[in-house]
Design a protein around this motif. Structure first.
Motif, PDB file in Angstrom:
ATOM      1  N   ARG A  38       0.842  -1.314   0.091  1.00 19.84           N
ATOM      2  CA  ARG A  38       0.009  -0.108   0.178  1.00 19.84           C
ATOM      3  C   ARG A  38       0.769   1.198   0.018  1.00 19.84           C
ATOM      4  NH1 ARG A  38      -2.032  -3.063   4.207  1.00 19.84           N
ATOM      5  NH2 ARG A  38      -1.162  -1.380   5.860  1.00 19.84           N
ATOM      6  N   ALA A  39       0.495   2.164  -0.642  1.00 21.44           N
ATOM      7  CA  ALA A  39       1.194   3.671  -0.623  1.00 21.44           C
ATOM      8  C   ALA A  39       1.324   3.974   0.953  1.00 21.44           C
ATOM      9  CB  ALA A  39       0.445   4.532  -1.472  1.00 21.44           C
ATOM     10  N   GLY A  40       2.710   4.409   1.244  1.00 20.33           N
ATOM     11  CA  GLY A  40       2.845   4.849   2.692  1.00 20.33           C
ATOM     12  C   GLY A  40       3.023   3.797   3.633  1.00 20.33           C
ATOM     13  N   GLU A  41       2.838   2.740   3.118  1.00 21.92           N
ATOM     14  CA  GLU A  41       3.267   1.526   4.288  1.00 21.92           C
ATOM     15  C   GLU A  41       4.759   1.390   4.506  1.00 21.92           C
ATOM     16  OE1 GLU A  41       2.761  -3.474   4.148  1.00 21.92           O
ATOM     17  OE2 GLU A  41       1.983  -2.420   2.659  1.00 21.92           O
ATOM     18  N   THR A  42       5.000   1.109   5.736  1.00 22.30           N
ATOM     19  CA  THR A  42       6.480   1.163   6.178  1.00 22.30           C
ATOM     20  C   THR A  42       6.763  -0.304   6.614  1.00 22.30           C
ATOM     21  OG1 THR A  42       5.938   1.365   8.578  1.00 22.30           O
ATOM     22  CG2 THR A  42       6.103   3.552   7.318  1.00 22.30           C
ATOM     23  N   VAL A  43       8.064  -0.620   5.959  1.00 21.70           N
ATOM     24  CA  VAL A  43       8.884  -1.989   6.288  1.00 21.70           C
ATOM     25  C   VAL A  43      10.168  -1.398   6.828  1.00 21.70           C
ATOM     26  CG1 VAL A  43       7.413  -3.134   4.459  1.00 21.70           C
ATOM     27  CG2 VAL A  43       9.498  -1.728   3.739  1.00 21.70           C
ATOM     28  N   PRO A  44      10.733  -2.562   7.430  1.00 23.51           N
ATOM     29  CA  PRO A  44      11.921  -2.272   7.944  1.00 23.51           C
ATOM     30  C   PRO A  44      13.209  -2.283   6.957  1.00 23.51           C
ATOM     31  CG  PRO A  44      11.004  -4.328   9.050  1.00 23.51           C
ATOM     32  CD  PRO A  44      10.039  -3.693   7.988  1.00 23.51           C
ATOM     33  N   GLN A  45      14.100  -1.150   6.947  1.00 26.27           N
ATOM     34  CA  GLN A  45      15.112  -1.134   5.995  1.00 26.27           C
ATOM     35  C   GLN A  45      16.135  -1.918   6.597  1.00 26.27           C
ATOM     36  OE1 GLN A  45      16.176   2.965   4.946  1.00 26.27           O
ATOM     37  NE2 GLN A  45      17.380   2.195   3.223  1.00 26.27           N
ATOM     38  N   ALA A  46      16.961  -2.606   5.766  1.00 20.90           N
ATOM     39  CA  ALA A  46      18.012  -3.427   6.147  1.00 20.90           C
ATOM     40  C   ALA A  46      19.155  -2.721   6.186  1.00 20.90           C
ATOM     41  CB  ALA A  46      18.332  -4.729   5.032  1.00 20.90           C
ATOM     42  N   ASN A  47      19.961  -2.716   7.409  1.00 21.64           N
ATOM     43  CA  ASN A  47      21.312  -1.802   7.507  1.00 21.64           C
ATOM     44  C   ASN A  47      22.362  -2.725   7.197  1.00 21.64           C
ATOM     45  OD1 ASN A  47      19.896   0.200   8.568  1.00 21.64           O
ATOM     46  ND2 ASN A  47      19.860  -0.394  10.630  1.00 21.64           N
ATOM     47  N   LEU A  48      22.730  -2.326   5.888  1.00 18.08           N
ATOM     48  CA  LEU A  48      23.829  -3.300   5.475  1.00 18.08           C
ATOM     49  C   LEU A  48      25.313  -2.474   5.632  1.00 18.08           C
ATOM     50  CD1 LEU A  48      22.479  -4.434   1.935  1.00 18.08           C
ATOM     51  CD2 LEU A  48      22.374  -5.581   4.235  1.00 18.08           C
ATOM     52  N   GLU A  49      26.311  -3.288   5.976  1.00 14.70           N
ATOM     53  CA  GLU A  49      27.678  -2.759   6.389  1.00 14.70           C
ATOM     54  C   GLU A  49      28.544  -3.293   5.292  1.00 14.70           C
ATOM     55  OE1 GLU A  49      29.016  -3.645  10.147  1.00 14.70           O
ATOM     56  OE2 GLU A  49      26.919  -3.171  11.153  1.00 14.70           O
ATOM     57  N   LYS A  50      29.144  -2.229   4.667  1.00 10.76           N
ATOM     58  CA  LYS A  50      30.357  -2.748   3.902  1.00 10.76           C
ATOM     59  C   LYS A  50      31.662  -2.461   4.211  1.00 10.76           C
ATOM     60  CE  LYS A  50      28.091  -1.702  -0.717  1.00 10.76           C
ATOM     61  NZ  LYS A  50      28.294  -0.955  -1.945  1.00 10.76           N
ATOM     62  N   SER A  51      32.580  -3.262   4.300  1.00  8.68           N
ATOM     63  CA  SER A  51      33.912  -3.148   4.609  1.00  8.68           C
ATOM     64  C   SER A  51      34.973  -3.414   3.825  1.00  8.68           C
ATOM     65  CB  SER A  51      34.270  -3.873   5.955  1.00  8.68           C
ATOM     66  OG  SER A  51      33.911  -5.239   5.907  1.00  8.68           O
ATOM     67  N   THR A  52      35.650  -2.917   3.420  1.00 12.03           N
ATOM     68  CA  THR A  52      37.090  -3.064   2.572  1.00 12.03           C
ATOM     69  C   THR A  52      37.732  -4.479   2.914  1.00 12.03           C
ATOM     70  OG1 THR A  52      36.784  -0.974   1.677  1.00 12.03           O
ATOM     71  CG2 THR A  52      38.726  -2.122   1.056  1.00 12.03           C
ATOM     72  N   MET A  53      37.797  -5.438   2.423  1.00 10.59           N
ATOM     73  CA  MET A  53      38.818  -6.467   2.663  1.00 10.59           C
ATOM     74  C   MET A  53      39.755  -6.936   1.655  1.00 10.59           C
ATOM     75  SD  MET A  53      36.180  -8.683   5.420  1.00 10.59           S
ATOM     76  CE  MET A  53      37.370  -9.326   6.239  1.00 10.59           C
ATOM     77  N   GLN A  54      40.690  -7.348   2.098  1.00  9.02           N
ATOM     78  CA  GLN A  54      41.614  -7.992   1.022  1.00  9.02           C
ATOM     79  C   GLN A  54      41.787  -9.302   1.012  1.00  9.02           C
ATOM     80  OE1 GLN A  54      45.898  -7.003   1.537  1.00  9.02           O
ATOM     81  NE2 GLN A  54      46.269  -6.826  -0.692  1.00  9.02           N
ATOM     82  N   HIS A  55      41.663  -9.974  -0.141  1.00  2.54           N
ATOM     83  CA  HIS A  55      41.874 -11.432  -0.341  1.00  2.54           C
ATOM     84  C   HIS A  55      43.311 -11.915  -0.067  1.00  2.54           C
ATOM     85  CE1 HIS A  55      41.592 -15.490  -1.596  1.00  2.54           C
ATOM     86  NE2 HIS A  55      42.018 -15.528  -2.930  1.00  2.54           N
ATOM     87  N   THR A  56      43.567 -12.443   0.854  1.00  2.42           N
ATOM     88  CA  THR A  56      44.975 -12.835   1.060  1.00  2.42           C
ATOM     89  C   THR A  56      45.515 -14.267   0.738  1.00  2.42           C
ATOM     90  OG1 THR A  56      44.546 -13.603   3.245  1.00  2.42           O
ATOM     91  CG2 THR A  56      45.403 -11.486   2.996  1.00  2.42           C
ATOM     92  N   TYR A  57      44.537 -15.318   0.860  1.00  2.00           N
ATOM     93  CA  TYR A  57      45.058 -16.568   0.125  1.00  2.00           C
ATOM     94  C   TYR A  57      43.605 -17.504   0.335  1.00  2.00           C
ATOM     95  CZ  TYR A  57      45.773 -18.007   5.232  1.00  2.00           C
ATOM     96  OH  TYR A  57      45.439 -18.226   6.440  1.00  2.00           O
ATOM     97  N   LYS A  58      43.955 -18.846  -0.337  1.00  2.00           N
ATOM     98  CA  LYS A  58      42.928 -19.558  -0.317  1.00  2.00           C
ATOM     99  C   LYS A  58      43.500 -20.856   0.423  1.00  2.00           C
ATOM    100  CE  LYS A  58      39.881 -22.179  -3.383  1.00  2.00           C
ATOM    101  NZ  LYS A  58      39.528 -22.629  -4.829  1.00  2.00           N
TER     102      LYS A  58
END
Length: 185
Positions: free
Chosen positions: A55-75
């Protein structure tokens, strides 16, 4: 909380305990009755797509996504080890958590790890990466008139289509979003 009137492509919301990303939306105001928002949502964890009407104006929870810079070191085995560039802590991710872009992941490469709480939702690689071709058929002189392409195997094991003039051992730039050859390096 976010109103359905504020939906835009890329907005993340929480429905039924999982994170959904808005792919498309359409605000509909019929001549009779109340307005509504028709959306196409993609589940970030499973990848399934559903259509849902709010419905117009209906509220839903917004997902708080966190982004962090990470470096791939090894497998190590089936897991990829990443180091947080701010805290220098190590974390391990499986190929399933990284997604289908794992074929372009190379040691020493930085990526954005997306988390929802303590759950890893995915990994965003840079828009383009430079990789070396380890195997491709040689181009035949005169074949370039049609602008054809041939398969090439990259140093990470990924196979993409490249122009006929590209030779084995060359370094090329690849668009990781569309799996396409961009240019030689």
């Amino acid at each position: 909380m976010i109103s359905s009137n504020d939906f835009r492509p890329g907005v993340s919301i929480v429905l039924d305990g999982s994170v959904w990303r808005v792919i498309e939306f359409l605000h509909v105001k019929p001549g009779k009755g109340s307005a509504f928002v028709r959306t196409k949502l993609k589940n970030v964890q499973s990848g399934s797509v559903v259509e849902k009407t709010f419905r117009a104006g209906e509220t839903v929870p917004q997902a708080n996504l966190e982004k962090s810079t990470m470096q791939h070191t090894y497998k190590e085995g089936d897991e990829f080890v990443f180091m947080d560039m701010e805290t220098y802590e190590e974390g391990r991710l499986s190929a399933k958590q990284i997604g289908d872009r794992v074929k372009y992941l190379k040691e020493g490469m930085e990526a954005e790890v997306i988390r929802w709480g303590d759950q890893v939702l995915g990994v965003e690689l840079p828009k383009s990466v430079v990789l070396e071709i380890v195997q491709t058929d040689p181009g035949v002189k005169g074949d370039t008139a049609t602008g054809g392409s041939k398969p090439a195997t990259l140093e990470t094991g990924a196979v993409i289509m490249v122009p006929l003039f590209i030779a084995q051992g060359e370094r090329i730039r690849i668009d990781t979003q569309e799996d396409k050859y961009i240019s030689r390096e």
